[in-house]
Write a protein that holds these residues in place. Structure first.
Motif, PDB file in Angstrom:
ATOM      1  N   UNK A  88       5.881  53.977 -72.778  1.00 55.66           N
ATOM      2  CA  UNK A  88       5.385  53.478 -71.649  1.00 55.66           C
ATOM      3  C   UNK A  88       4.058  54.093 -71.271  1.00 55.66           C
ATOM      4  N   UNK A  89       4.190  55.621 -71.541  1.00 55.18           N
ATOM      5  CA  UNK A  89       2.847  56.167 -71.178  1.00 55.18           C
ATOM      6  C   UNK A  89       1.773  56.053 -72.110  1.00 55.18           C
ATOM      7  N   UNK A  90       2.094  55.458 -73.331  1.00 57.73           N
ATOM      8  CA  UNK A  90       1.013  55.215 -74.249  1.00 57.73           C
ATOM      9  C   UNK A  90       0.406  54.175 -73.888  1.00 57.73           C
TER      10      UNK A  90
ATOM     11  N   UNK B 280       0.920  47.282 -71.799  1.00 53.39           N
ATOM     12  CA  UNK B 280       0.068  47.901 -70.438  1.00 53.39           C
ATOM     13  C   UNK B 280      -1.080  47.192 -70.012  1.00 53.39           C
ATOM     14  N   UNK B 281      -1.184  47.015 -68.594  1.00 53.91           N
ATOM     15  CA  UNK B 281      -2.677  46.500 -68.353  1.00 53.91           C
ATOM     16  C   UNK B 281      -3.120  47.535 -67.285  1.00 53.91           C
TER      17      UNK B 281
ATOM     18  N   UNK C 149     -14.902  52.487 -59.335  1.00 58.29           N
ATOM     19  CA  UNK C 149     -14.038  53.565 -60.059  1.00 58.29           C
ATOM     20  C   UNK C 149     -12.592  53.288 -59.573  1.00 58.29           C
ATOM     21  N   UNK C 150     -12.262  52.502 -58.847  1.00 55.85           N
ATOM     22  CA  UNK C 150     -10.826  52.435 -58.329  1.00 55.85           C
ATOM     23  C   UNK C 150     -10.107  51.625 -59.563  1.00 55.85           C
ATOM     24  N   UNK C 151      -8.891  52.160 -59.871  1.00 55.27           N
ATOM     25  CA  UNK C 151      -8.308  51.540 -60.928  1.00 55.27           C
ATOM     26  C   UNK C 151      -6.828  51.711 -60.658  1.00 55.27           C
ATOM     27  N   UNK C 152      -6.120  50.803 -61.320  1.00 56.85           N
ATOM     28  CA  UNK C 152      -4.728  50.468 -61.275  1.00 56.85           C
ATOM     29  C   UNK C 152      -4.139  50.246 -62.670  1.00 56.85           C
ATOM     30  N   UNK C 153      -3.087  50.670 -62.913  1.00 57.06           N
ATOM     31  CA  UNK C 153      -2.451  50.508 -64.282  1.00 57.06           C
ATOM     32  C   UNK C 153      -0.996  50.262 -64.266  1.00 57.06           C
ATOM     33  N   UNK C 154      -0.477  49.645 -64.886  1.00 63.05           N
ATOM     34  CA  UNK C 154       1.027  49.184 -64.977  1.00 63.05           C
ATOM     35  C   UNK C 154       1.480  48.656 -66.363  1.00 63.05           C
ATOM     36  N   UNK C 155       2.652  48.631 -66.643  1.00 60.71           N
ATOM     37  CA  UNK C 155       3.086  48.010 -67.803  1.00 60.71           C
ATOM     38  C   UNK C 155       4.430  47.143 -67.770  1.00 60.71           C
TER      39      UNK C 155
END
Length: 193
Positions: free
Chosen positions: A44-46, A107-108, A116-122
């Protein structure tokens, strides 16, 4: 609908097709980022790390726009299966997956190039493969489909004939969970519906 430019940080025809299916206007700008991660990184981290790395590297090249990065891995017996290096590697992977369940993580990441704002999830989906004899595996490999696919199969093509069932999101296995992506885009003011 927002008029913020969307940029897909991928050369994957499957991801491009899925994004087109959302009726969004976008350009593609593949990332050439290194995809190595420290040993022992959880699946998940990868996918989170690689998705964000891809989106961030492309975002640095733009003054504005939302950059979408994605990464997919297949995991069986704690082994992370990437794309096969050759047909023998594809045979090894498909033999290992035969008759068993495995996990697919996608992951997306979205990075706003301007702020520079970011969002990441999977999302994670369990895939249950049919049992396959050696001849069936070799016929599938001869189709050429496994060559550029994590885990050596594509669920959206001939590989669908190898699948017994899935538990989770189909598009996660294809390589871009559009339900997750649409929710994330909404956080940036882009409404798919």
């Amino acid at each position: 609908m927002s008029i913020v430019p969307l940029i897909l940080a991928s050369s994957s025809p499957r991801r491009k097709e899925l994004l087109q299916g959302l009726n969004l206007t976008f350009t593609t700008h593949p990332s050439d980022e290194d995809e190595t991660v420290p040993p022992g990184t959880a699946p998940s981290e990868m996918v989170d790390l690689l998705s964000l790395r891809k989106a961030s590297s492309v975002a640095k090249q733009y003054e504005a726009g939302l950059v979408i990065g994605s990464d997919t891995i297949v995991v069986c017996d704690d082994e992370i299966m990437g794309k096969p290096v050759n047909d023998q590697d594809a045979f090894r992977m498909l033999s290992q997956l035969s008759g068993r369940a495995h996990s697919v993580y996608t992951g997306v990441a979205i990075v706003d190039a301007g702020t520079g704002q970011s969002r990441v999830a999977h999302w994670k989906t369990e895939v249950f493969m049919k049992s396959m004899d050696e001849a069936r595996i070799r016929r599938y490999i001869q189709s050429g489909e496994p060559r550029d696919k994590a885990g050596s199969y594509g669920i959206q093509g001939l590989g669908a004939t190898l699948i017994e069932r899935i538990d989770g999101d189909f598009f996660t296995v294809v390589g871009l969970p559009v339900g997750l992506l649409s929710d994330m885009l909404e956080e940036f003011g882009v409404r798919v519906l």
